[in-house]
Design a protein around this motif. Structure first.
Motif, short mmCIF file in Angstrom:
data_model
loop_
_atom_site.label_atom_id
_atom_site.label_comp_id
_atom_site.label_asym_id
_atom_site.label_seq_id
_atom_site.Cartn_x
_atom_site.Cartn_y
_atom_site.Cartn_z
N PHE A 128 0.85 -1.19 0.00
CA PHE A 128 0.00 0.00 0.00
C PHE A 128 0.88 1.24 0.00
CE2 PHE A 128 -2.22 3.29 2.57
CZ PHE A 128 -3.25 3.56 1.68
N LEU A 129 0.74 2.08 -1.05
CA LEU A 129 1.59 3.25 -1.25
C LEU A 129 3.08 2.87 -1.20
CD1 LEU A 129 -0.32 5.93 0.88
CD2 LEU A 129 -0.49 5.47 -1.58
N ASN A 130 3.35 1.67 -1.73
CA ASN A 130 4.72 1.13 -1.82
C ASN A 130 5.35 0.87 -0.45
OD1 ASN A 130 4.81 1.12 -4.67
ND2 ASN A 130 5.27 3.32 -4.68
N ILE A 131 4.52 0.67 0.58
CA ILE A 131 5.01 0.34 1.92
C ILE A 131 4.81 -1.16 2.15
CG2 ILE A 131 4.78 0.76 4.39
CD1 ILE A 131 3.56 3.49 3.70
N ASN A 132 5.85 -1.84 2.53
CA ASN A 132 5.75 -3.28 2.78
C ASN A 132 5.97 -3.59 4.26
OD1 ASN A 132 5.25 -4.63 0.10
ND2 ASN A 132 7.00 -3.33 -0.44
N GLU A 133 7.15 -4.05 4.61
CA GLU A 133 7.42 -4.43 6.00
C GLU A 133 7.43 -3.19 6.91
OE1 GLU A 133 7.55 -7.61 6.82
OE2 GLU A 133 7.24 -8.07 4.70
N ILE A 134 6.85 -3.33 8.09
CA ILE A 134 6.88 -2.24 9.07
C ILE A 134 7.40 -2.78 10.40
CG2 ILE A 134 4.97 -0.97 8.00
CD1 ILE A 134 3.13 -2.04 10.17
N PRO A 135 8.20 -2.01 11.13
CA PRO A 135 8.74 -2.47 12.42
C PRO A 135 7.63 -2.58 13.47
CG PRO A 135 9.33 -0.17 12.03
CD PRO A 135 8.70 -0.67 10.76
N PHE A 136 7.93 -3.33 14.53
CA PHE A 136 6.92 -3.60 15.56
C PHE A 136 6.48 -2.33 16.27
CE2 PHE A 136 5.66 -4.93 19.89
CZ PHE A 136 4.61 -5.78 19.55
N TYR A 137 7.43 -1.43 16.55
CA TYR A 137 7.06 -0.21 17.26
C TYR A 137 6.10 0.65 16.42
CZ TYR A 137 10.14 2.73 14.40
OH TYR A 137 10.71 3.40 13.37
N LEU A 138 6.29 0.62 15.09
CA LEU A 138 5.39 1.37 14.20
C LEU A 138 4.01 0.74 14.18
CD1 LEU A 138 5.35 3.82 12.37
CD2 LEU A 138 5.99 2.33 10.44
N TYR A 139 3.96 -0.59 14.25
CA TYR A 139 2.67 -1.28 14.36
C TYR A 139 1.93 -0.85 15.62
CZ TYR A 139 -0.07 -4.90 16.69
OH TYR A 139 -1.02 -5.55 17.44
N LEU A 140 2.64 -0.75 16.75
CA LEU A 140 2.00 -0.33 18.00
C LEU A 140 1.43 1.08 17.87
CD1 LEU A 140 4.57 -1.63 20.65
CD2 LEU A 140 2.39 -2.67 19.99
N ILE A 141 2.18 1.97 17.22
CA ILE A 141 1.71 3.35 17.06
C ILE A 141 0.49 3.40 16.13
CG2 ILE A 141 2.31 5.64 16.17
CD1 ILE A 141 5.21 5.05 16.99
N ILE A 142 0.62 2.73 14.97
CA ILE A 142 -0.48 2.74 13.99
C ILE A 142 -1.71 2.05 14.54
CG2 ILE A 142 -1.21 1.88 11.73
CD1 ILE A 142 1.67 2.20 10.78
N GLY A 143 -1.50 0.84 15.12
CA GLY A 143 -2.63 0.09 15.66
C GLY A 143 -3.33 0.80 16.80
#
Length: 396
Positions: A128-143
């Motif tokens: 999505f918008l050329n974004i693939n793997e995301i780090p765990f801390y970014l998942y916590l922020i986004i989620g």
């Protein structure tokens, strides 16, 4: 076949449990005088029982007990603490208003239980918008941010009879379908449970003599479940999307389209309040449903039905487009739709004082019309009586 039988039993059980216990809640609320008093912002004029969300809470807890064996990562045991926290906070807010800060802290605690479960971890945005793997801390922020937004957005649309229920039903039908197709049966059954409770509650919410509101108790719980389902949808592994009728990379846009009504309404009212130099959570009558009622003269049922149909059609449109279109084109379309909707609703003057004057003027006009109609009726009645009297005299 086994899932279908379980789904039917869960739906019937949740529906009956909610439907049969809400009248008991109404009696207790009326006896203890815990009803919601109307104010100048209210869309109702009579004191109305609240706390309908109490039925949602224990229906969900019972359902989670029966479907817990289908959760691969023991998700039910992580959901129950979050539900309990929001139930207590919502109940207190319905009885004695609490501060937005305290409510926010409770929501963060409830969300922490969900983010701690590995089943909900988002490892990738799948292009999505050329974004693939995301780090765990970014998942916590986004989620965490996403769940907070969904919970509060759903809470804010609960302003007129039927709206929160209708929008919730539409969302649950869509998620039931998605999780059934991806064979995530635990989440499909969770969606069915909430759907059954909302359907049972809707009849009372639209009733004239047995009316009850879900209150913050209900809207926080339903919003929390919607946020859980959305997070799980985005956390699905790539192979699961092969059964869904849209491209893997378009999943975030599909999630936004499912939640378009609460998200758009929240963004719009926040922008209006900030433009008017007010706090984002300050109460007013600037919501989309208030516009439909105050400016366009619709009833609660009509406004709820129109908004619910718009939500469903919008999702269907994006699913069709998402089956072939690249996400950049869909992003452009989404932004265009939001701009058009924003223009349609922003062209009105949403000053509260102006809105209040218009509402009072409309009520005054309606009263004058009523008096004129009553006077005309009396005149016609008097004229008819005189005519009858004259005919009787002529006969004599």
């Amino acid at each position: 076949m086994f899932f279908l039988e379980t789904a039917i039993l869960i739906f019937i059980g949740a529906f009956l449990l909610t439907y049969l216990t809400i009248p008991k809640i109404i009696k207790v609320v009326e006896h203890k005088r815990l009803m919601d008093d109307p104010n100048q912002r209210s869309s109702h004029s009579l004191r109305t029982p609240t706390l309908g969300g109490v039925a949602f809470f224990y229906t969900l807890v019972f359902a989670l007990f029966f479907i817990r064996g289908r959760d691969a990562f023991d998700e039910a045991m992580y959901i129950i603490p979050g539900l309990t926290i929001l139930f207590i906070v919502g109940l207190k807010d319905d009885l004695v208003v609490i501060s937005p800060g305290a409510k926010l802290i409770a929501q963060v605690l409830a969300i922490a239980f969900i983010l701690a479960n590995p089943s909900f971890t988002i490892f990738s945005l799948n292009g999505f918008l050329n974004i693939n793997e995301i780090p765990f801390y970014l998942y916590l922020i986004i989620g965490g941010f996403m769940m907070l937004t969904i919970i509060n957005s759903y809470n804010l649309i609960d302003g007129i009879d039927g709206l929160a229920s209708v929008v919730g039903i539409v969302i649950m039908v869509i998620y039931t379908t998605i999780f059934y197709l991806t064979e995530e049966y635990f989440f499909a059954l969770l969606s069915i449970t909430v759907n059954a409770s909302l359907m049972a509650f809707l009849g009372f919410n639209l009733s004239s003599d047995k009316k009850i509101f879900m209150g913050d108790t209900g809207s926080l719980i339903v919003g929390f479940v919607i946020s859980i389902l959305t997070l799980k949808f985005l956390a699905l592994r790539p192979h699961a999307y092969t059964e869904l009728p849209f491209l893997l990379e378009n999943a975030p846009l599909i999630a936004i389209s499912i939640l378009i009504v609460p998200l758009f309404d929240t963004a719009r009212v926040f922008a209006i309040r900030i433009a008017n130099k007010k706090a984002p959570f300050s109460p007013d009558r600037n919501h989309t449903h208030h516009v439909l009622i105050d400016y366009w003269g619709l009833t609660h049922k009509q406004a709820s039905f129109i908004i619910g149909c718009f939500n469903l059609l919008f999702v269907m449109l994006f699913i069709v487009l998402g089956s072939t279109a690249k996400n950049l084109g869909m992003v452009i379309m989404l932004v265009s739709v939001v701009i058009i909707l924003g223009y349609i609703f922003f062209k009105y003057n949403y000053s509260f004082s102006t809105l209040k004057q218009k509402i009072l003027l409309r009520r005054k006009v309606n009263r004058i019309k009523g008096k004129v109609e009553e006077t005309n009726f009396k005149r016609k009645k008097t004229k008819k009586e005189r005519k009858n009297l004259k005919e009787e005299q002529q006969e004599n």
